[in-house]
Structure formats: structure tokens, C-alpha cells
Design an enzyme around this catalytic site. Sequence first.
Site, mmCIF file in Angstrom:
data_model
loop_
_atom_site.group_PDB
_atom_site.id
_atom_site.type_symbol
_atom_site.label_atom_id
_atom_site.label_comp_id
_atom_site.label_asym_id
_atom_site.label_seq_id
_atom_site.Cartn_x
_atom_site.Cartn_y
_atom_site.Cartn_z
ATOM 1 N N PHE A 1 1.464 -3.674 3.920
ATOM 2 C CA PHE A 1 1.936 -5.025 4.231
ATOM 3 C C PHE A 1 3.450 -5.076 4.115
ATOM 4 C CE2 PHE A 1 -2.041 -6.472 4.883
ATOM 5 C CZ PHE A 1 -2.541 -7.555 4.167
ATOM 6 N N GLU B 1 -1.549 4.472 13.494
ATOM 7 C CA GLU B 1 -1.340 5.768 12.838
ATOM 8 C C GLU B 1 -1.637 6.908 13.807
ATOM 9 O OE1 GLU B 1 -3.447 6.303 9.150
ATOM 10 O OE2 GLU B 1 -2.229 8.053 8.625
ATOM 11 N N CYS C 1 0.799 -1.233 0.000
ATOM 12 C CA CYS C 1 0.000 0.000 0.000
ATOM 13 C C CYS C 1 0.828 1.277 0.000
ATOM 14 C CB CYS C 1 -0.958 -0.007 1.188
ATOM 15 S SG CYS C 1 -1.857 -1.565 1.317
ATOM 16 N N HIS D 1 -9.913 1.638 -0.496
ATOM 17 C CA HIS D 1 -8.463 1.500 -0.361
ATOM 18 C C HIS D 1 -7.944 1.032 -1.715
ATOM 19 C CE1 HIS D 1 -4.528 0.663 0.894
ATOM 20 N NE2 HIS D 1 -4.726 -0.019 2.001
ATOM 21 N N LYS E 1 -10.427 7.198 2.322
ATOM 22 C CA LYS E 1 -10.727 5.811 1.928
ATOM 23 C C LYS E 1 -12.213 5.457 2.053
ATOM 24 C CE LYS E 1 -6.132 3.728 2.292
ATOM 25 N NZ LYS E 1 -5.286 4.894 2.560
ATOM 26 N N HIS F 1 -3.503 7.570 6.179
ATOM 27 C CA HIS F 1 -3.674 6.261 5.526
ATOM 28 C C HIS F 1 -5.052 5.722 5.921
ATOM 29 C CE1 HIS F 1 -2.506 2.639 3.471
ATOM 30 N NE2 HIS F 1 -2.623 1.888 4.550
#
Lengths: 404, 340
Positions: free
Chosen positions: A391, A307, A165, A333, A328, A296
Site C-alpha cells: 500500500f 508483478e 507490505c 500474507h 503466501k 510477492h
Amino acid sequence: MIRVERPKIVITGIGIITAHGAGDAVNWSKTAAGESGIRPISAFDASSYRVNAGGEALCLDEIIQQTPETRRFDRASHLLIETVRQALMQAQLRHAMHTERLLVSLGTTLGGMISGERFHREVLAKGLGKARISLLSDYYAHHQAINLFRTLNLAGDFRVFSDACTSGANAIGHAFRALRTGAADIAICGGYDTMTEFTFAGFSSLMAMTRSLCRPFDRERDGLVLGEGAAVFVLETRDHALNRGAALLGEIAGYGESADAYHMTTPDPSAAGAVLAMRRALDDAGTPDIDYINAHGTGTQLNDAMESAAIRTVFGGRNGLPPVSSIKPVIGHLLGGAGAVEAAISLFAIRNKFLPPNLNYTTPDPACDLNVITEGRNCQVTTVLSNSFGFGGSNAALVIREVM
Amino acid sequence: MSVIIAGTGVVSPIGIGNKAFLQSLQSGVSGIRMSALHTVPCGEVAREALDAILRDRRFRRAASFSRFALAATQLALADAGCESVAGESSALVLATMHGASNYTQEFHREIVLQGIDGASPMLFADSVLNAAAGNVSLCFGIRGPAHTIIGGPTAFLKSIRLAKDLLEQKEATMVMVVASEELNEIELSCYSRLGYGPLAEGGGALLLTASHPGDGNPCVQILAGASFCNPADPHHALDTAVSECLEDAGIRSPEIGRILTDCNDLPERLGGIPCFSPAAGTGQAFAASGSWLTIAAALLLRPGAAPTPAFPDPEKKATLVCAADDGGVASAVLIARRSR
């Protein structure tokens, strides 16, 4: 210590395609209005999944410029090519390209996965010897870049980052650095990913998707919603842009990156890696005041808590926290496209002096004690921090600024 | 400042470890054979030898894609005499084209045949293209930049260039550059149908560090790297990559002693320079092949590397490594001995 003056890197063209549509106007107006682009999935039969909604870029089918050469392209190639066309048109660059040193820097997690899925289904149905190999011609994640070069008659260097991502943000960050060191004259950079059953099933198997609404930072948040889309910037040095009379849309002022080295799919709860990436980006940009953080903000328990901890560590107590929102919930996403699309939205926020809302946020969570934007509002935004985490423990942050 | 190759690690069908790899190269050993697992001849890595290197049980179920990368990294660290690369100033750049193709295939197979309830999340997590980079970062504590670059052999050479940039821009003080590819039955079948092959699997790693004049012993350094894409004219792409590389290094063609490449259509300016390729013995392993070309070049340049009839000592000290992928993509890296 004397700080060596480095060239300013400006944005002269933007292309963007998401569930909201194609182009900056529609993407900004709908994001600012908090309008959701999340709909029932049409790309594949999602009826057997607990979740069956996402942010598909349905507009793409109407704008694809199909030719005999492109008819075998995966959806990912079309997404990338149409987005780059927009950016080049805005930058007024089409006829100048072959005299410049060009760098194309792209991020994607999936490449042409839709083509790969189709091929594998044929293998399972008919056997390996009878499946059409032509379906794999646009499967690998660097093929879309080659198709871009071929279709738009480009020549230059390219890199394809697949960092989950953070792919899109890293692609932009590295293009920014390359221009700053004089390794290229023009950069086309960004990220893209399509809606695929493979990824949908993957996140579903990880129980990572929301069964209701994506609610970043909300106490009741229960997961993410997937989307597809792309965003691309044309970057160049300020002097290069001014010399050719290009309009300066914004500036990439800083970039920071790091790795958690903690877990493949779970973010480090200490947020050390995220803090490092954010601080590196801010230092790189000369530690400016931040008017807005484009988070994010996936809507998962773990990412949003991490975050939030990172933002509080970097920016101090609640009263000093910049306003934060994640977009998002409205487009999904976008995986490899997320960092790039969110950087584009960050730039639109600056250009329109308006903070986009964090949709579906109703119940504050003490673990996410942030200054969340619940309703969009006017604001003198000049500098934005855009976060991406992925990831593999990948972390990236970009500082986007108004052109001074 | 110079960028030096502090250590190398090889996981290949002709040997695991620098010594075994170089000896096999020099003696022309082939690692390509029929196996119980695959239906066409290919170059496989001896798994039992791999298990002896990878002692960290956290990765015992990781895909081969990750395990090759982990083993190559472990070997490169040992070669460098480096106990640890853990920390925020260490970086990782990993090149691959296929990723964990077996886990990807198996996960998709589960979705199609069993539905979502039969799909294993572990397969999905380890199928993402940056899974190997994530696992290497995790295993060795690399907390600086960590990237996965996609492509064939050119992707590894691009990764070297990216690593060099990170060092020169002081974004890291050491960078592990890794490549990894695993064999997969579908890919073997498809490439065979298209006339490619034999294919191979494995990995390679270089530990790059910054070095300053007067530091340490004679070593091998990266002088320059460049890449170019021109689908309309692949020959021009390779010529451009090579010429930019030479120009950046301040080297002219006559100063190149040896070329490591799998390319058939080299630029005219390189005519007459001896060319070598490990591919005849290893098979083609895409990004991993890029690492084997580079590692072979580096090992042959090392102080004390004994010349052989197959690899005579070049009078000049620079070696060019170049590669091309389908679609008009080409990359080149120039390495050389550096005197004390």
C-alpha cells in the site's frame, strides 16, 4: 568504471515463526511440501465475514516466555521477541552484544494493534474514563522494539519501518546498507505482524480477500489470505562473522526500493516502480543470474498482473524467465512480516537446493505468463530475488545469495 | 559532499509557514487553548489556513495526518524555490507515532458497532501508518525510496539521519523529510490521565539535498545524526546519542552555540549551553515536535536571521537538536551554517 569493493554482508542467524510453526526446519519442510497452514480463524469471531480463514501462528502461545514484566506485552512483542531469541541463539551472540555496535531494524504495519483493539472496545463498552490505559502500553508500532531491548537487555540503535507490505524487506535492506557502510557491527533485522480483526476487516472491506483459496498468478485468483508471523535475520560483515567463528548461512547481496506515486491501494499497472526496485536490487548485487524469484504474489488480480509485467520486463521473454513461486498460499500474507519471512524462505531454498511450489496454481493466466513452479523440485539455487510491494505504492526487492 | 537544508515547511499551532512560526517563537506566542472539538487544552492547527495551501482536490478527504504532511511538504518546496521533486532520484522519509488515529478509531468503531458491512474501506486505506507517505509520494511524484519511521520526536531525527545516508550513498539526490501528527480525543484523554500535555498536532518538512564545496550561497547543513536506545539507562542513551553525533561531526561540546530540545536531563558535557524549546507555545506533538525543534534550529541559523532577546545570535555556528522518547530512546542531530 572501477567498482569499489564493498564488504559482503552475511546472515549468521535466522528466527522464524509462522502458521507452520517456529523455527527454520518446520517452516522449510512444510513450505517445500506445499502444505497449507491456512485454518479457520481463532483470534476473533470471524463468522460474520465472507472469509474466515487465515494463517495464524498458533505455536506462539506455547513458546511465549511469560514473566511479570512481559505479561502486558501485546502478541506482537511476544512474536518479535521469540523470533529474535531464535536468531540470536543460532548466531551464538547472546553474550557478545554489549561490546558491539548494534542496529535493530524492524518492519511492521500494525505494531500492537491487538492491544489497541482491546482498549477501544473497552472505551466503547465502558466509556473513555474507565478503559484501562495499561492496554495502550504496547500499542504503538515502536513499542515492540523497546520491549525487545528491555527483555533481552540490548543497547544500540533501532529503526521501525512501517511501509505496509514492504516493511520487513525495507528493514532488512536498510540494515544491509548500514553494515556495508560501517555504521554498525551487528544488525538484527526483519519484520512481524499479528492477525487482527482490524486488518481482517480492512482487507475484507476492500474486497481483497479470497473466498476460496489463495491462487497467485492463477487465472481464477480472487484475492489474498491473511496470516501472522515474523522472521528476523542476524546480519554482519563476512569478516566480522569469520573473526568470531560464526557459521555463514547466506548472504544479502543486493537491495532496491522505489515508490509508485500512483495510488494508495492499487499498484501501477505499468509496473514501472516494481521494475525500478527489482533492477536496483539486481544492480546492487552485481547483476547476478537469478535462479528463483520469490514473488510477492498475493493472489489479487491487480498485484499478480503487475508483478508479472515487472518480472517479464526485467527478465525478458518467457524462455528466459527464472522460476517463480509465492508462498503466501501456505502461510498467508504476513503484511509487515511478509518481506522478512519470504526472504528467510528464499534463503532456505538456497540452502536446501529446492524450489518451493506455488500452491493452488491450476489454470495459467495469459496476463501472468510466468514460469510458475507448480510442484516443488530440486534445483541448484544459488541466488534468489525476493519481491515485496505494498500500500502507498511501496516497492522493495532483495537479492539473497549462497555464501561463496 | 554536504547535506544541506534547502527548504523548510511548518504546519503548527503557532503558525503555518516559516515566517509565522519563527515570529511566534521569538515573541513567545502560545497556540494552546480550549477548542470546540476537544475537552482539554491543546494546540490545534488552523484548518482554514491549511485549506489555502492544499489545492489538490484528490486529498480533500484525506486524514489530517496526510493533510499536514502534504501542506508541510508544499511549504518546504516553496521555501526551497523548488518547483518539483518528481522523479526516481527523489526520496521521502516520514516520521509519525500515531498516524491517522481518528480514521483508525472510526474504522474500528464501525466494525464493532455496525459489523463489517458498515466499515468504510476509505477509512481503512487512509488509516495505515504509511498513508501520509503514500499520499505525499503520490502528490509530488516522489518515486525513489519512500519510508515511514515510527516513534516520537526521536523518529524525526532518525529520519534525518536516514535521509542523510540516502544522499551520501547516492540512493537519492534530494530527500523530503516530513513529520505529521493529528489530535485525537482518546489520545488527549489518555495522555492527560498520565500527566502529559498539553498535546498538539501539525507537521513539518525539510528538503535535504546534496551540495558540494563551492556550490551556491551560505546555507544550513546537517553535520551528523545519531540515535541510541537503552531502556535500562535512558540518561546513558541520550549521552551516547549526543556523543556519537558530535564525534561523527568532528565537533566538540564547546563549539555548540545553542541546543533545541524538550529534554530535561541533558548530559553534563552540554552544561552551560543555551537551550530552547518551542513546546511551551506549540504543545507536544511527538514526531512533529521533532520537526519543529529542527526547523526552529535551522531558521535561527539562516543567514540574515535577526537575533532577538529570546534567541540571541550564538557566537558559535553549530546547533544541537536532541530528543528523547519514553523507553530510553534518544536521538541527536547537529546542524550548522555553512559558509560559501
